[in-house]
Motif scaffolding. Structure first.
Motif, PDB file in Angstrom:
ATOM      1  N   ASN A 112      31.107  44.714  42.773  1.00 18.34           N
ATOM      2  CA  ASN A 112      31.708  45.223  43.597  1.00 18.34           C
ATOM      3  C   ASN A 112      33.024  44.846  43.745  1.00 18.34           C
ATOM      4  N   LEU A 113      34.017  45.672  43.908  1.00 17.40           N
ATOM      5  CA  LEU A 113      35.380  45.276  43.823  1.00 17.40           C
ATOM      6  C   LEU A 113      35.705  44.758  45.301  1.00 17.40           C
ATOM      7  N   PHE A 114      34.989  44.763  46.173  1.00 15.94           N
ATOM      8  CA  PHE A 114      35.490  43.757  47.280  1.00 15.94           C
ATOM      9  C   PHE A 114      34.467  42.691  47.798  1.00 15.94           C
ATOM     10  N   THR A 115      33.439  42.649  47.192  1.00 17.31           N
ATOM     11  CA  THR A 115      32.616  41.317  47.584  1.00 17.31           C
ATOM     12  C   THR A 115      32.257  40.381  46.398  1.00 17.31           C
ATOM     13  N   ASP A 116      32.169  40.751  45.387  1.00 14.30           N
ATOM     14  CA  ASP A 116      31.831  40.067  44.101  1.00 14.30           C
ATOM     15  C   ASP A 116      32.861  38.726  44.037  1.00 14.30           C
ATOM     16  N   PRO A 117      32.371  37.474  44.008  1.00 10.99           N
ATOM     17  CA  PRO A 117      33.260  36.506  43.966  1.00 10.99           C
ATOM     18  C   PRO A 117      34.216  36.426  42.824  1.00 10.99           C
ATOM     19  N   LYS A 118      33.788  36.817  41.384  1.00  6.38           N
ATOM     20  CA  LYS A 118      34.417  36.896  40.241  1.00  6.38           C
ATOM     21  C   LYS A 118      35.578  37.743  40.272  1.00  6.38           C
TER      22      LYS A 118
ATOM     23  N   ALA B  84      37.690  41.241  55.506  1.00  9.76           N
ATOM     24  CA  ALA B  84      37.714  40.082  54.786  1.00  9.76           C
ATOM     25  C   ALA B  84      38.319  40.083  53.583  1.00  9.76           C
ATOM     26  N   TRP B  85      38.121  41.320  52.916  1.00  4.17           N
ATOM     27  CA  TRP B  85      38.917  41.498  51.862  1.00  4.17           C
ATOM     28  C   TRP B  85      40.509  41.664  51.871  1.00  4.17           C
ATOM     29  N   LEU B  86      40.785  42.444  52.799  1.00  2.00           N
ATOM     30  CA  LEU B  86      42.202  42.676  53.171  1.00  2.00           C
ATOM     31  C   LEU B  86      42.830  41.421  53.428  1.00  2.00           C
ATOM     32  N   THR B  87      42.420  40.541  54.261  1.00  2.00           N
ATOM     33  CA  THR B  87      42.801  39.327  54.551  1.00  2.00           C
ATOM     34  C   THR B  87      43.137  38.265  53.524  1.00  2.00           C
ATOM     35  N   ARG B  88      42.125  38.304  52.775  1.00  2.00           N
ATOM     36  CA  ARG B  88      42.100  37.475  51.530  1.00  2.00           C
ATOM     37  C   ARG B  88      43.173  38.107  50.516  1.00  2.00           C
ATOM     38  N   MET B  89      43.395  39.121  50.206  1.00  5.60           N
ATOM     39  CA  MET B  89      44.257  39.523  49.228  1.00  5.60           C
ATOM     40  C   MET B  89      45.564  39.533  49.954  1.00  5.60           C
ATOM     41  N   LEU B  90      45.955  39.938  51.037  1.00  7.20           N
ATOM     42  CA  LEU B  90      47.245  39.696  51.770  1.00  7.20           C
ATOM     43  C   LEU B  90      47.676  38.154  51.719  1.00  7.20           C
ATOM     44  N   ALA B  91      46.860  37.322  51.760  1.00  2.65           N
ATOM     45  CA  ALA B  91      47.104  35.767  51.788  1.00  2.65           C
ATOM     46  C   ALA B  91      47.429  35.160  50.391  1.00  2.65           C
ATOM     47  N   ALA B  92      46.825  36.118  49.029  1.00  2.12           N
ATOM     48  CA  ALA B  92      47.030  35.817  47.744  1.00  2.12           C
ATOM     49  C   ALA B  92      48.512  36.232  47.705  1.00  2.12           C
ATOM     50  N   CYS B  93      49.044  37.711  48.211  1.00  2.00           N
ATOM     51  CA  CYS B  93      50.327  38.210  48.137  1.00  2.00           C
ATOM     52  C   CYS B  93      51.248  37.210  48.662  1.00  2.00           C
TER      53      CYS B  93
END
Length: 423
Positions: free
Chosen positions: A113-119, A171-180
């Protein structure tokens, strides 16, 4: 009185589709061809480009982000800067013009899953951080968009969606924005959804996500979604669809002056016939700029897709401001003229004091957001008000009697869709 605020500089740009090879140009990157493309775009008076690395080419393995590919991205950004063009970069491509570009490590035998898989999440984080960090010291780098309409992978009509909940999307959006942000602190990092986020009941990416997460709100306005079919190529609802999305986003925004980026808008044939594309462009830009708090307008797209490339939807081939031979089309001239007019005589749009009530149910999930879609009662009532010259905005039903909220936005008159229904 509304809260005072300073007018912002309006930005004008284009989504950069290369004239040679479309986005496949990353496979055999040609700096000279890129420079020639950017010269022609700068000549239109534009000030920025939005660029699209192809995710599978840049990160073909979860633990391999190709240095040479990143170097090409930086070369493109530097070439743009030399021509006075700032650069916004999309990361997870993702989906472009009906084609999906996903790395093999997310598909088939490695399906995750593109949005939930940890790897997958760890790989995406590092990829976005790496791209942002590569450009962090360039003053002309505007920031990252997580990807182009990545929300389409999470729901129908995608033929093989990665299903998630609204909470998982947030959760996905928040995590990816933090990476940027880790890669390029302080830049304008954001996410961008196609209009299912605003119009499709049950879609996991919601209006609240779009209007509250990231540095600014992005809207993508395409009138082939039923608008032009219902209202015609020159109808008020068609020529003001982009303005409607800009104002609709404000219903969910917590900041009454949150900037809104019209990040994609184009004139798709046959819904907008070729001989009316210039008029549509002029009207769409003028109507969008009549909305307060617009950050900028970024047209789709730079160059037509070559007819030598197969299997694109027909409308995708002719969306460019220029032909693949770098000849400016009528739509390109119309945009350049609109930019010149604005810069010669910029204006600060007056407050939109008339608001239409949006009752989409729960604020966070918006389970009934289809009322806002073309043909829905909110959309059609807004179009009727616009046709009467009312310059409407929109307000959530939960806030329609909140005096503080209405005052902050300068709203003095509030109507329900039923009150502006045709008699």
């Amino acid at each position: 009185m509304p809260v005072p605020h300073e007018p912002r500089r309006i930005r004008f740009g284009v989504n950069y589709t290369p004239s040679q090879g479309w986005f496949h140009h990353w496979l055999d990157f040609d700096p000279d061809a890129v420079r020639a493309d950017l010269d022609a775009l700068a000549a239109l008076g534009l000030d920025h480009v939005r660029v699209f690395p192809l995710w599978p080419l840049f990160q073909p393995n979860r633990t391999l982000i190709r240095p040479r590919a990143v170097e090409h991205l930086v070369q493109l950004a530097d070439a743009a800067a030399e021509r006075g063009l700032d650069v916004a970069v999309d990361g997870l491509q993702g989906h472009l013009s009906s084609f999906d570009f996903l790395p093999a490590w997310t598909q088939t035998w490695h399906r995750r899953n593109l949005f939930t898989d940890p790897k997958v999440l760890a790989g995406q984080e590092e990829y976005l951080r790496t791209l942002a960090a590569a450009l962090a010291d360039r003053p002309h780098f505007l920031g990252m968009t997580l990807g182009n309409e990545v929300n389409q992978f999470a729901d129908a009509p995608h033929p093989d969606p990665d299903r998630i909940t609204g909470a998982q999307a947030a959760a996905w959006l928040t995590r990816m924005l933090a990476a940027c942000e880790r890669g390029a602190p302080g830049r304008a990092h954001l996410h961008a959804a196609y209009d299912a986020a605003w119009y499709q009941d049950g879609h996991p990416f919601t209006p609240a996500h779009a209007a509250r997460l990231g540095a600014l709100t992005a809207v993508h306005s395409w009138v082939f979604n039923g608008t032009a079919q219902r209202h015609g190529p020159t109808g008020v609802a068609t020529e003001q669809h982009a303005a409607y999305l800009i104002e609709l986003s404000k219903a969910w925004a917590l900041d009454p002056h949150r900037p809104v980026w019209l990040q994609e808008v184009g004139a798709p044939a046959p819904h907008v016939p070729e001989d009316r594309a210039a008029r549509f462009t002029t009207a769409t830009v003028a109507n969008a700029l009549d909305c307060p708090d617009v950050w900028g307008v970024t047209w789709w797209c730079a160059y037509d897709v070559s007819r030598s490339l197969a299997d694109f939807p027909e409308l995708e081939y002719g969306l460019g401001l220029l032909t693949e031979d770098r000849v400016v089309k009528p739509v390109g001239r119309a945009l350049a003229e609109a930019v010149a007019r604005w810069r010669e005589s910029p204006h600060r749009p007056s407050v939109r004091s008339t608001a239409l009530v949006v009752d989409a149910g729960d604020v966070e999930e918006a389970p009934h957001r289809s009322v806002c879609a073309p043909g829905g009662p909110v959309f059609e009532a807004w179009a009727r008000l616009a046709a009467q010259g009312a310059r409407p905005t929109l307000v959530l039903s939960q806030l329609a009697t909140d005096a503080r909220h209405l005052t902050a936005r300068g709203i003095t008159d509030v109507y329900t869709p039923e009150e502006v229904a045709p008699r």
